[in-house]
Design an enzyme around this catalytic site. Structure first.
Site, short mmCIF file in Angstrom:
data_model
loop_
_atom_site.label_atom_id
_atom_site.label_comp_id
_atom_site.label_asym_id
_atom_site.label_seq_id
_atom_site.Cartn_x
_atom_site.Cartn_y
_atom_site.Cartn_z
N GLU A 1 -5.06 -5.14 10.80
CA GLU A 1 -4.39 -4.17 10.36
C GLU A 1 -4.52 -3.01 12.18
O GLU A 1 -5.26 -1.89 12.05
CB GLU A 1 -4.30 -2.95 9.38
CG GLU A 1 -4.25 -2.95 8.36
CD GLU A 1 -2.92 -2.68 7.47
OE1 GLU A 1 -1.72 -2.74 6.58
OE2 GLU A 1 -3.70 -1.24 6.99
N GLY B 1 2.39 2.09 10.58
CA GLY B 1 3.54 3.29 10.71
C GLY B 1 4.57 4.02 11.77
O GLY B 1 5.15 4.05 12.31
N ASN C 1 1.07 -0.92 -0.34
CA ASN C 1 0.39 0.19 0.16
C ASN C 1 0.88 1.15 0.22
O ASN C 1 1.40 1.61 0.88
CB ASN C 1 -0.69 -0.22 1.55
CG ASN C 1 -1.74 0.55 1.65
OD1 ASN C 1 -1.67 1.93 0.12
ND2 ASN C 1 -2.42 1.71 2.45
N GLU D 1 -6.91 4.46 8.04
CA GLU D 1 -6.42 6.30 7.66
C GLU D 1 -7.33 6.67 6.81
O GLU D 1 -7.24 8.23 7.06
CB GLU D 1 -4.78 5.91 6.86
CG GLU D 1 -3.42 5.76 7.22
CD GLU D 1 -2.28 5.05 6.67
OE1 GLU D 1 -2.13 5.70 5.90
OE2 GLU D 1 -1.86 5.32 7.67
N HIS E 1 -9.84 1.25 4.55
CA HIS E 1 -7.96 1.71 5.49
C HIS E 1 -7.78 2.66 6.54
O HIS E 1 -9.06 3.62 6.94
CB HIS E 1 -6.92 1.53 4.41
CG HIS E 1 -5.47 2.01 5.18
ND1 HIS E 1 -5.69 3.30 6.27
CD2 HIS E 1 -4.99 1.46 4.79
CE1 HIS E 1 -3.93 2.82 6.53
NE2 HIS E 1 -3.96 1.34 5.84
N LYS F 1 0.12 4.52 -0.32
CA LYS F 1 -0.84 5.16 0.58
C LYS F 1 -0.18 7.00 -0.29
O LYS F 1 -0.66 6.40 -2.08
CB LYS F 1 -0.56 5.84 2.18
CG LYS F 1 -0.24 4.60 2.78
CD LYS F 1 0.43 4.97 4.28
CE LYS F 1 -0.71 3.07 4.53
NZ LYS F 1 -0.14 3.22 6.56
N SER G 1 3.50 -2.45 10.48
CA SER G 1 5.03 -2.58 10.02
C SER G 1 5.67 -4.06 9.90
O SER G 1 6.70 -4.18 10.19
CB SER G 1 5.23 -2.25 11.52
OG SER G 1 5.74 -0.67 11.83
P1 13P Z 1 3.13 0.38 7.83
O1 13P Z 1 4.24 -1.04 7.55
O2 13P Z 1 4.16 1.79 7.14
O3 13P Z 1 3.29 0.49 8.97
O4 13P Z 1 2.23 0.69 7.24
C1 13P Z 1 0.67 -0.21 7.29
C2 13P Z 1 -0.51 -0.29 6.59
O5 13P Z 1 -1.43 0.34 6.52
C3 13P Z 1 -0.97 -0.64 4.77
O6 13P Z 1 -2.02 -0.41 4.73
#
Ligand code: 13P
Length: 252
Positions: A168, A174, A10, A98, A96, A12, A213
């Site tokens: 997740e 992150g 992803n 976010e 997601h 983003k 992560s």
């Molecule tokens: P990270 O791998 O950067 O923690 O992000 C995970 C994520 O949100 C994938 O959709």
């Protein structure tokens, strides 16, 4: 039942088209022999066409990161499933954390989006997961139950197996703070049990990814867990070398 591992990156809101082309020319030679693993990149809308063109004939699938549930309408700034399928986009990330946190996406909307994606021929990745305070309060299962049940509520039973669910935990996204193997296994098994509550056969076929992560050095341990069928990778999917290592870990 053996489920094909599915590693999705992803991006983003990262990578212009020029960046995306550079990434894909680095990635393709590194995953050309990754038989037995499904690989996808989930890219910003503006990169979709270029990435579909650049991955044609390869094993890399291209996913969007959001869509509206309606096929068309007066929804300024939104993109619909038919607009994605016209570009030969393979699937779409939905819900997601976010999008839930910063753009107010709700389980109600996801109940419409997941079946709309399937009806249009897109593979939906439905994202679910708890916050740190929810975990500490012992609310993880309640949160997952709500998100999974509502997100899948209007999916026709015969299409349930095609949905991918990404677990997740928000506290792991992150942050570099990855779930322990026990935590990841427990939550992914719980997600599968929730699907089994709707249809037992579909639950055996449905793929559950872990996200949060995931890095080259922890991927193998997570991907070996019995109910973890893949990974949704953020930061480590921005570099072709580290993403390819995670794909490689899924082959083991
Ligand atoms: P990270 O791998 O950067 O923690 O992000 C995970 C994520 O949100 C994938 O959709």
């Amino acid at each position: 039942m053996s489920r094909t591992p599915f590693i999705a990156g992803n991006w983003k809101m990262y990578k212009t088209q020029a960046d995306a082309e550079m990434f894909i020319s680095g990635l393709l030679p590194q995953v050309s022999s990754s038989e037995g693993v499904d690989v996808a990149i989930c890219v910003p809308f503006t990169d979709l066409q270029a990435m579909v063109d650049s991955t044609r004939g390869s094993r890399v699938q291209v996913f969007a990161q959001n869509m509206h549930h309606a096929a068309e309408g007066a929804f300024t700034g939104e993109v619909s499933a038919p607009m994605l399928t016209e570009l030969d986009v393979h699937g779409v990330v939905l819900g997601h954390s976010e999008r839930r946190q910063f753009f107010g996406e709700t389980d109600r909307e996801l109940a419409l989006k997941v079946p709309a994606a399937l009806a249009a021929g897109l593979v939906p990745i439905l994202c679910v997961g708890e916050t740190e305070s929810e975990r500490e309060a012992g609310e993880t299962e309640r949160k997952l139950r709500h998100q999974v049940q509502e997100g899948l509520e209007q999916v026709p039973r015969e299409r349930l197996a095609e949905v991918v669910v990404a677990y997740e935990p928000i506290w792991a996204i992150g942050t570099g703070k990855v779930a322990t193997p026990d935590q990841a296994q427990e939550a992914c098994a719980f997600v599968r049990a929730l699907v089994a509550g709707i249809d037992a056969d579909a639950a055996q076929a449905v793929r559950v990814q872990y996200g949060g992560s995931v890095k080259p050095d922890n991927a193998a341990e997570l991907l070996a867990l019995p109910d973890v069928d893949g990974a949704l990778v953020g930061g480590a999917a921005l570099d072709p070398g580290s993403f390819a290592k995670i794909v490689e870990a899924a082959r083991a």
